[in-house]
Enzyme design. Structure first.
Site, short mmCIF file in Angstrom:
data_model
loop_
_atom_site.label_atom_id
_atom_site.label_comp_id
_atom_site.label_asym_id
_atom_site.label_seq_id
_atom_site.Cartn_x
_atom_site.Cartn_y
_atom_site.Cartn_z
N TYR A 143 -51.97 -15.61 50.23
CA TYR A 143 -51.53 -14.58 50.52
C TYR A 143 -51.77 -14.56 52.11
O TYR A 143 -52.94 -14.46 52.53
CB TYR A 143 -52.00 -13.31 49.89
CG TYR A 143 -51.51 -12.27 50.32
CD1 TYR A 143 -52.02 -10.92 51.04
CD2 TYR A 143 -49.93 -11.95 50.21
CE1 TYR A 143 -51.42 -9.75 51.36
CE2 TYR A 143 -49.15 -10.63 50.55
CZ TYR A 143 -50.13 -9.72 51.33
OH TYR A 143 -49.42 -8.59 51.76
N ASP A 238 -55.77 -19.29 58.03
CA ASP A 238 -55.73 -17.79 57.77
C ASP A 238 -57.12 -17.26 57.59
O ASP A 238 -57.58 -17.27 56.13
CB ASP A 238 -54.49 -17.48 56.59
CG ASP A 238 -54.65 -15.86 56.53
OD1 ASP A 238 -53.86 -15.40 55.79
OD2 ASP A 238 -55.55 -15.16 56.80
N LYS A 266 -59.32 -7.78 59.21
CA LYS A 266 -60.40 -7.12 58.50
C LYS A 266 -61.89 -6.68 59.21
O LYS A 266 -61.64 -5.90 60.08
CB LYS A 266 -60.70 -7.93 57.09
CG LYS A 266 -59.51 -7.85 56.22
CD LYS A 266 -59.62 -8.50 54.97
CE LYS A 266 -58.16 -8.89 54.46
NZ LYS A 266 -57.87 -7.70 53.38
#
Ligand code: KE4
Length: 431
Positions: A143, A238, A266
């Site tokens: 994702y 990623d 994050k």
């Protein structure tokens, strides 16, 4: 007792789709009312009904130093007193860029954005511009945020073009994305051979976190690196989850494979909206206003988000940080495995550092198919029974659990004791 959460959830659903601002928070896979959170401190969160939990969601990764860390709160307070956003460059943004470039091996230049989605969307646009190619490769279960180009699922066969992962994604866009099995280097080699000179980028979570945690098989990342070098493909890691999570320099430093571009998020925002993308100077120099590739953002490098990010990263530079996170992860992993064995419960724990996932599966989980073959209804019961014991887990089998520096020995012992009770409840078929 969940009266306030239930009432809030009921009202919220009239105003916000599903009552939440991000789908996974609705707990649909768990069939329960999501808890509305009132406050959090350290490793603990408290819901609006006053229930207190040990938190292993950690806002899906950012809260690695714990909630409301005094140094993060103080930094935010100081920054806010000087204003909240200028839409102009600040010294703090340069300091954060310097810290990221110094820490992450593949970063020669970096740009801050507001989310992981923006980071991956921008990195993919840059890769396509730099190569003049349109196709990209991602992996099943990977994702990368909700940009059209990555909301794509595997076509019927491994080599067939992607199909939209959501209504609203144009098939013409989806067809440019190939989604292949994670850890399957042969499938990548086949796809590259099938589309010679057409693949702009391979984007990969170097440690998968969005099918549950699935570590890279030995040689997988290095194999991608070699393939990209051979075919002029841009390798994008990623690291929105793994950046500063699995090591100070992210997964690329832990596994010693350096991508051409890296996406971050994050942890680097310490709980405020921050994403970043960066990498080789010759690539990043193609970004506006220097180069022709456009990307922009009103709140990119926002003073509050940068202050929280800087404060968080500075805490992570303290000696022994990653050894501590590794040890906490090891204690939990060994404890869960022992508790499951005690209860005669088949359990797989996939862990890298302080991110991990429990699968109720009889054999190793190395890709999405393996994760989906695990007993997800047993996970749902596990989630509920752990919640009743004050342990707040990700409300989905296909997510990562996160430990923070604020989790104490007592928190881990309480969690393991609860898991032992729950495993035996599950084994005995107790509701
Ligand atoms: P955001 O746009 O949500 O900041 O980041 C997207 C993203 C990109 N790359 C990876 C590897 C990610 O894990 C994410 C977002 N992660 C999810 C949880 N797995 C965010 C939680 C949510 O969607 O509410």
């Amino acid at each position: 007792m969940t009266d306030h959460s239930s009432r809030l959830f009921q009202h919220a659903q009239k105003l916000i789709p599903g009552g939440v601002n991000s789908p996974v928070r609705a707990w649909r896979a768990m069939g329960l009312t999501p808890r509305f959170i009132a406050r959090a401190q350290g490793a603990h969160i408290t819901d609006v009904d006053g229930n207190n939990y040990i938190d292993f969601v950690g806002s899906w990764g950012p809260m690695i130093v714990g909630h409301a860390h005094p140094r993060v709160v103080a930094a935010l307070h100081e920054a806010a007193k000087a204003g909240t956003s200028y839409g102009a460059p600040t010294a703090a943004e340069v300091e954060l860029a310097e810290m990221l470039v110094a820490a992450v091996p593949g970063l020669e230049m970096v740009r801050l954005v507001n989310s992981g989605t923006e980071a991956t969307m921008s990195a993919l646009r840059l890769a396509r511009a730099a190569t003049g190619r349109d196709r990209i490769i991602k992996f099943d279960g990977g994702y990368h945020g909700h940009a059209d180009t990555v909301l794509v699922q595997a076509g019927s066969g491994v080599l067939t073009q992607g199909i939209p992962g959501s209504p609203g994604v144009p098939p013409a866009m989806a067809q440019l994305t190939l989604s292949l099995p994670y850890n399957d280097l042969a499938a990548v080699e086949q796809a590259v051979a099938q589309y010679p000179g057409e693949i702009a980028a391979i984007i990969v979570e170097p440690v998968a976190g969005n099918m549950g945690v699935v570590p890279p098989a030995p040689g997988f990342l290095a194999g991608l690196r070699q393939l990209c070098d051979r075919h002029g493909i841009v390798l994008i890691f990623d690291e929105v989850i793994t950046g500063f999570r699995v090591a100070w320099g992210g997964a690329q430093s832990r596994y010693e494979v350096i991508p051409d571009l890296t996406c971050l998020g994050k942890v680097i925002g310490g709980g405020l909206p921050v994403g970043a993308y960066g990498g080789r100077r010759d690539l990043m120099a193609q970004m506006a206003p220097v180069g022709p590739v456009y990307q922009a953002g009103t709140l990119s490098g926002n003073p509050l988000a940068v202050a929280a990010g800087l404060a968080t990263l500075k805490i992570l530079t303290e000696p022994g940080t990653y050894e501590r996170l590794e040890e906490q992860g090891r204690v939990l992993e060994i404890g869960f495995v022992a508790a499951a064995q005690q209860a005669g419960m088949p359990l797989i724990v996939n862990r890298v550092g302080s991110m991990f996932t429990l699968f109720f599966a009889p054999s190793p989980v190395t890709d999405l198919a393996g994760a989906q073959a695990s007993d997800t209804s047993r996970f749902q019961k596990f989630f509920r029974l752990m919640l009743e014991r004050g342990i707040y887990l990700p409300p989905s089998q296909f997510e990562a659990w996160f430990i923070s520096l604020a989790h104490t020995k007592e928190d881990l012992e309480k969690t393991l004791a609860a898991s032992g009770q729950v495993f035996s409840c599950l084994k005995n078929g107790q509701p």
